[in-house]
Write a protein that holds these residues in place. Structure first.
Motif, PDB file in Angstrom:
ATOM      1  N   GLU A  37     -84.197  16.700 -27.458  1.00  0.00           N
ATOM      2  CA  GLU A  37     -84.520  17.001 -26.660  1.00  0.00           C
ATOM      3  C   GLU A  37     -85.568  16.428 -25.294  1.00  0.00           C
ATOM      4  OE1 GLU A  37     -87.431  21.061 -24.912  1.00  0.00           O
ATOM      5  OE2 GLU A  37     -87.253  20.982 -27.397  1.00  0.00           O
ATOM      6  N   ILE A  38     -85.085  16.526 -24.282  1.00  0.00           N
ATOM      7  CA  ILE A  38     -85.280  15.094 -23.489  1.00  0.00           C
ATOM      8  C   ILE A  38     -86.526  16.476 -22.618  1.00  0.00           C
ATOM      9  CG2 ILE A  38     -85.214  14.313 -20.967  1.00  0.00           C
ATOM     10  CD1 ILE A  38     -82.931  12.874 -22.460  1.00  0.00           C
ATOM     11  N   VAL A  39     -87.827  16.157 -22.573  1.00  0.00           N
ATOM     12  CA  VAL A  39     -88.650  17.114 -21.981  1.00  0.00           C
ATOM     13  C   VAL A  39     -88.736  16.360 -20.584  1.00  0.00           C
ATOM     14  CG1 VAL A  39     -91.127  17.297 -21.886  1.00  0.00           C
ATOM     15  CG2 VAL A  39     -90.207  17.127 -24.035  1.00  0.00           C
ATOM     16  N   ASN A  40     -88.773  15.192 -20.801  1.00  0.00           N
ATOM     17  CA  ASN A  40     -89.371  14.966 -19.160  1.00  0.00           C
ATOM     18  C   ASN A  40     -88.588  12.878 -19.098  1.00  0.00           C
ATOM     19  OD1 ASN A  40     -89.803  14.515 -16.280  1.00  0.00           O
ATOM     20  ND2 ASN A  40     -92.136  13.578 -16.844  1.00  0.00           N
ATOM     21  N   LYS A  41     -87.803  13.359 -17.420  1.00  0.00           N
ATOM     22  CA  LYS A  41     -87.610  11.792 -17.587  1.00  0.00           C
ATOM     23  C   LYS A  41     -88.198  11.113 -15.767  1.00  0.00           C
ATOM     24  CE  LYS A  41     -83.258  13.458 -15.929  1.00  0.00           C
ATOM     25  NZ  LYS A  41     -81.371  12.847 -16.566  1.00  0.00           N
ATOM     26  N   GLU A  42     -88.274  10.360 -16.136  1.00  0.00           N
ATOM     27  CA  GLU A  42     -88.661   9.300 -14.756  1.00  0.00           C
ATOM     28  C   GLU A  42     -87.823   7.822 -14.472  1.00  0.00           C
ATOM     29  OE1 GLU A  42     -92.839   9.531 -14.030  1.00  0.00           O
ATOM     30  OE2 GLU A  42     -92.942  11.313 -15.062  1.00  0.00           O
ATOM     31  N   ASN A  43     -87.334   7.975 -12.798  1.00  0.00           N
ATOM     32  CA  ASN A  43     -86.789   6.814 -12.717  1.00  0.00           C
ATOM     33  C   ASN A  43     -87.969   6.201 -11.944  1.00  0.00           C
ATOM     34  OD1 ASN A  43     -85.751   4.968 -11.538  1.00  0.00           O
ATOM     35  ND2 ASN A  43     -83.697   6.410 -10.734  1.00  0.00           N
ATOM     36  N   TRP A  44     -88.578   4.896 -11.867  1.00  0.00           N
ATOM     37  CA  TRP A  44     -89.310   4.360 -11.521  1.00  0.00           C
ATOM     38  C   TRP A  44     -89.430   3.400 -10.699  1.00  0.00           C
ATOM     39  CZ3 TRP A  44     -93.658   3.065 -16.340  1.00  0.00           C
ATOM     40  CH2 TRP A  44     -94.214   4.502 -16.433  1.00  0.00           C
ATOM     41  N   GLY A  45     -87.832   2.864 -10.737  1.00  0.00           N
ATOM     42  CA  GLY A  45     -87.307   2.076  -9.802  1.00  0.00           C
ATOM     43  C   GLY A  45     -87.524   0.441 -10.483  1.00  0.00           C
ATOM     44  N   LEU A  46     -87.392  -0.369  -9.359  1.00  0.00           N
ATOM     45  CA  LEU A  46     -87.624  -1.663  -9.214  1.00  0.00           C
ATOM     46  C   LEU A  46     -88.810  -2.411  -8.800  1.00  0.00           C
ATOM     47  CD1 LEU A  46     -85.446  -4.294  -9.897  1.00  0.00           C
ATOM     48  CD2 LEU A  46     -85.540  -4.550  -7.124  1.00  0.00           C
ATOM     49  N   LYS A  47     -89.522  -2.880 -10.249  1.00  0.00           N
ATOM     50  CA  LYS A  47     -90.517  -2.724  -9.801  1.00  0.00           C
ATOM     51  C   LYS A  47     -91.070  -4.470 -10.197  1.00  0.00           C
ATOM     52  CE  LYS A  47     -92.538   1.079 -10.552  1.00  0.00           C
ATOM     53  NZ  LYS A  47     -93.739   1.515  -8.965  1.00  0.00           N
ATOM     54  N   LYS A  48     -91.953  -4.329 -10.534  1.00  0.00           N
ATOM     55  CA  LYS A  48     -92.100  -6.771  -9.872  1.00  0.00           C
ATOM     56  C   LYS A  48     -93.215  -6.161 -11.594  1.00  0.00           C
ATOM     57  CE  LYS A  48     -94.819 -10.367  -8.659  1.00  0.00           C
ATOM     58  NZ  LYS A  48     -94.826 -11.044  -9.293  1.00  0.00           N
ATOM     59  N   LEU A  49     -92.859  -7.700 -12.247  1.00  0.00           N
ATOM     60  CA  LEU A  49     -92.798  -7.502 -13.710  1.00  0.00           C
ATOM     61  C   LEU A  49     -94.555  -8.188 -13.440  1.00  0.00           C
ATOM     62  CD1 LEU A  49     -89.594  -8.615 -15.872  1.00  0.00           C
ATOM     63  CD2 LEU A  49     -90.493  -6.340 -15.634  1.00  0.00           C
ATOM     64  N   ALA A  50     -95.671  -8.096 -14.632  1.00  0.00           N
ATOM     65  CA  ALA A  50     -96.495  -8.601 -14.787  1.00  0.00           C
ATOM     66  C   ALA A  50     -95.840 -10.443 -14.722  1.00  0.00           C
ATOM     67  CB  ALA A  50     -97.270  -7.338 -15.517  1.00  0.00           C
ATOM     68  N   TYR A  51     -95.393 -10.668 -16.387  1.00  0.00           N
ATOM     69  CA  TYR A  51     -95.170 -12.011 -16.429  1.00  0.00           C
ATOM     70  C   TYR A  51     -93.526 -11.625 -16.597  1.00  0.00           C
ATOM     71  CZ  TYR A  51     -94.864  -9.408 -20.943  1.00  0.00           C
ATOM     72  OH  TYR A  51     -94.745  -8.805 -22.139  1.00  0.00           O
ATOM     73  N   SER A  52     -92.944 -13.136 -16.705  1.00  0.00           N
ATOM     74  CA  SER A  52     -91.587 -13.070 -16.635  1.00  0.00           C
ATOM     75  C   SER A  52     -91.218 -13.438 -17.839  1.00  0.00           C
ATOM     76  CB  SER A  52     -91.467 -14.816 -15.724  1.00  0.00           C
ATOM     77  OG  SER A  52     -89.908 -15.288 -15.751  1.00  0.00           O
TER      78      SER A  52
END
Length: 116
Positions: A37-52
């Motif tokens: 059962e999905i309680v919550n979902k979030e799309n954080w979008g395109l983000k920069k990674l901490a490292y490659s």
């Protein structure tokens, strides 16, 4: 026994919007098909990674909070590893404090300020 989990996965940035949507729906359906059962979902979008990662510096971040049986986590982890669109993933079992924290965060309830 049903537990509450939180998963974050990062999709490769070279995907089109349709491919991203398909991938997200695939994992959402996998959770539901296995009795979750999905309680919550979030799309954080395109983000920069901490490292490659795999020579990529950005990725599409998604977070799901869900309730499921413990055996399902292995299936989900295996699905992430087999999918070439997923460049990183993490599944965490939430204890009672983690569940309380995510519930407060979801409901935008602020912690009372500590005064000394």
């Amino acid at each position: 026994m049903i537990n509450q989990y939180e998963t974050v996965f990062i999709l490769t940035p070279v995907l089109s919007d349709i491919q991203v949507k398909e991938s997200v729906e695939k994992y959402e359906q996998l959770i539901k098909d296995n009795g979750g059962e999905i309680v919550n979902k979030e799309n954080w979008g395109l983000k920069k990674l901490a490292y490659s990662i795999q020579k990529k510096n950005t990725g599409f971040y998604f977070l799901y909070e869900f309730k499921a049986e413990g055996e399902f986590v292995d299936k989900l982890t295996t699905a992430y590893k087999r999918d070439e669109r997923v460049i990183r993933s993490l599944v965490v079992k939430l204890d009672k404090h983690g569940v309380a924290y995510t519930t407060r965060k979801r409901n935008k309830v602020q912690e009372p300020a500590k005064t000394e």
